[in-house]
Design a protein around this motif. Structure first.
Motif, short mmCIF file in Angstrom:
data_model
loop_
_atom_site.label_atom_id
_atom_site.label_comp_id
_atom_site.label_asym_id
_atom_site.label_seq_id
_atom_site.Cartn_x
_atom_site.Cartn_y
_atom_site.Cartn_z
N LEU A 183 38.98 36.96 28.52
CA LEU A 183 39.47 37.17 29.89
C LEU A 183 40.85 36.55 30.08
N SER A 184 41.14 35.49 29.32
CA SER A 184 42.46 34.85 29.46
C SER A 184 43.57 35.78 28.97
N LYS A 185 43.20 36.81 28.24
CA LYS A 185 44.22 37.77 27.76
C LYS A 185 43.87 39.19 28.21
N THR A 186 43.24 39.29 29.36
CA THR A 186 42.93 40.60 29.94
C THR A 186 43.90 40.84 31.10
N TYR A 187 44.64 41.93 30.97
CA TYR A 187 45.70 42.20 31.94
C TYR A 187 45.55 43.60 32.54
N VAL A 188 45.95 43.69 33.81
CA VAL A 188 46.04 44.99 34.46
C VAL A 188 47.49 45.19 34.84
N SER A 189 48.11 46.18 34.26
CA SER A 189 49.56 46.42 34.45
C SER A 189 50.34 45.12 34.26
N GLY A 190 49.98 44.36 33.25
CA GLY A 190 50.71 43.14 32.91
C GLY A 190 50.29 41.91 33.70
N LYS A 191 49.41 42.09 34.70
CA LYS A 191 49.00 40.94 35.53
C LYS A 191 47.61 40.45 35.09
N PRO A 192 47.42 39.11 35.04
CA PRO A 192 46.12 38.59 34.63
C PRO A 192 44.99 39.11 35.52
N ILE A 193 43.88 39.47 34.89
CA ILE A 193 42.74 40.04 35.63
C ILE A 193 42.18 39.05 36.64
N SER A 194 42.33 37.75 36.34
CA SER A 194 41.76 36.72 37.23
C SER A 194 42.32 36.83 38.65
N GLY A 195 43.55 37.32 38.78
CA GLY A 195 44.15 37.44 40.12
C GLY A 195 43.84 38.78 40.77
N ILE A 196 43.12 39.63 40.07
CA ILE A 196 42.89 40.99 40.57
C ILE A 196 41.43 41.22 40.97
N MET A 197 40.54 40.58 40.25
CA MET A 197 39.11 40.79 40.50
C MET A 197 38.41 39.46 40.73
N THR A 198 37.40 39.44 41.57
CA THR A 198 36.67 38.19 41.75
C THR A 198 35.88 37.87 40.47
N LYS A 199 35.57 36.59 40.32
CA LYS A 199 34.80 36.14 39.16
C LYS A 199 33.46 36.87 39.08
N GLU A 200 32.85 37.06 40.25
CA GLU A 200 31.52 37.69 40.30
C GLU A 200 31.60 39.14 39.82
N LYS A 201 32.59 39.84 40.34
CA LYS A 201 32.75 41.26 39.97
C LYS A 201 33.02 41.38 38.47
N LEU A 202 33.92 40.52 38.00
CA LEU A 202 34.28 40.54 36.58
C LEU A 202 33.06 40.22 35.72
N GLY A 203 32.29 39.24 36.17
CA GLY A 203 31.07 38.85 35.44
C GLY A 203 30.11 40.02 35.32
#
Ligand code: APR
Length: 306
Positions: A183-203
């Motif tokens: 997850l530390s290297k998961t990006y959406v259009s170059g932006k870290p996923i952590s800022g795009i999706m909630t932890k719960e959703k990502l989980g």
């Protein structure tokens, strides 16, 4: 020069891979299955489609290992697929015998080949094929992380309603319940996923990704996924044939990388004409590192059963 590709196992994955290869330009393909006449029949069916698809290439179906002689690439898809309720690990006893026998034949007839393993449990079968052939580890690797990442990417993109091409990620570790999304290297259009999706959703998406294979097994009722696995192998074969040196996560026996030895596990690798050209050591977060080690431990205990 034309490269010879042999596919061992003409079941769902093997035959779909044969179709992908034949219809996209490969011309020296052997499809082998232990089930007498099955590969022959599927090869004839593929050839009957050639006037419609519009190509003049050919494929040989056989049950005779002599026909795989001097292959450049051999793909192992022979073996049992899971049934609903089974884990990939449940296949170990039956598939180990098959992969061992297949690997002995590859060693005998195609000693200079690159071997791509698809049979499950993937990492354990990759290790077994590596040890049985005695080939350099760069030439025996398993397809899985590329597929698991593709599943993860699809689910993220579907959730966010964005193009799949906007998502980048890695899926390391075992092709099983302990796979490790980076997850530390998961990006959406170059932006870290952590800022795009909630932890719960990502989980929830991570969980669905890990269980995607089982989800499909349950829906199919008999057999397991084959369109996406064959697509992933096809991509790896192309990288080797075209010497692209593209990086994919593949299962390979580690010799000190990531602090591990004597275990086949999914790590990012550059794939080119010699097989694995380079193993990439990513910097992992503490949590990812721990999950990766746990995954390696699970694979090791599976290897011990061999
Ligand atoms: N040599 C050659 N072919 C064999 C051998 C052998 N020793 N043993 C079994 N096979 C063949 C079977 O006859 C069958 O046609 O392997 C084929 C497997 O095909 P499927 O049952 O359709 O399985 P598939 O969905 O293709 O999956 C194959 O890949 O993804 C993994 O978990 C999956 O382990 C499974 C493998």
């Amino acid at each position: 020069m034309t490269k010879k590709i042999s596919i061992i196992g003409a079941g769902a994955v093997g035959a779909t891979l044969a179709q992908r290869l034949l219809e996209s330009g490969a011309s020296d393909i052997v499809l082998l299955d232990i089930a007498k006449n099955m590969a022959v029949g599927k090869a004839l069916d593929l050839l009957d489609a050639s006037p419609i698809v519009g190509h003049e290439r050919t494929i040989l179906g056989t049950d005779d290992y002599k026909e795989i002689k001097s292959s450049d690439i051999v793909v192992i898809t022979a073996g049992f697929a899971r049934k609903p309720g089974m884990t990939r690990e449940d296949l170990i006893a039956k598939n180990a015998w098959i992969v061992k026998g297949v690997s002995e034949n590859i060693k005998r007839y195609s000693p200079d080949s690159i071997v791509i393993v698809v049979t499950n449990p993937l990492d354990t079968m990759t290790y077994l094929a590596y040890k049985t052939t005695g080939f350099k580890r760069e030439r025996v690797f398993g397809m899985a992380g590329l597929l698991d990442a593709s599943r993860f990417i699809y689910l993220i993109a579907a959730e966010l309603k964005i193009p799949r091409s906007a998502v980048q990620t890695y899926m390391l570790g075992s092709h099983g319940d302990t796979m490790v999304p980076i997850l530390s290297k998961t990006y959406v259009s170059g932006k870290p996923i952590s800022g795009i999706m909630t932890k719960e959703k990502l989980g929830a998406i991570v969980k669905r990704t890990c269980e995607r294979g089982a989800e499909i097994v349950g829906l199919l009722g008999s057999g397991s996924a084959y369109y996406s696995p064959s697509a992933a192998v096809f991509k790896m074969i192309n990288a080797a044939l075209e010497d692209t040196k593209e990086a994919f996560v593949a299962s390979v026996c580690l010799e000190g990388e990531y602090g591990l030895k004597d275990v086949a596990i999914g790590v990012p690798c550059k794939i080119g004409r010699n097989g694995i050209e380079e193993i990439i050591e990513l910097e992992l977060s503490e949590e990812e590192e721990a999950a990766f080690r746990k995954s390696a431990k699970v694979i090791k205990s599976s290897i011990d059963i061999l």
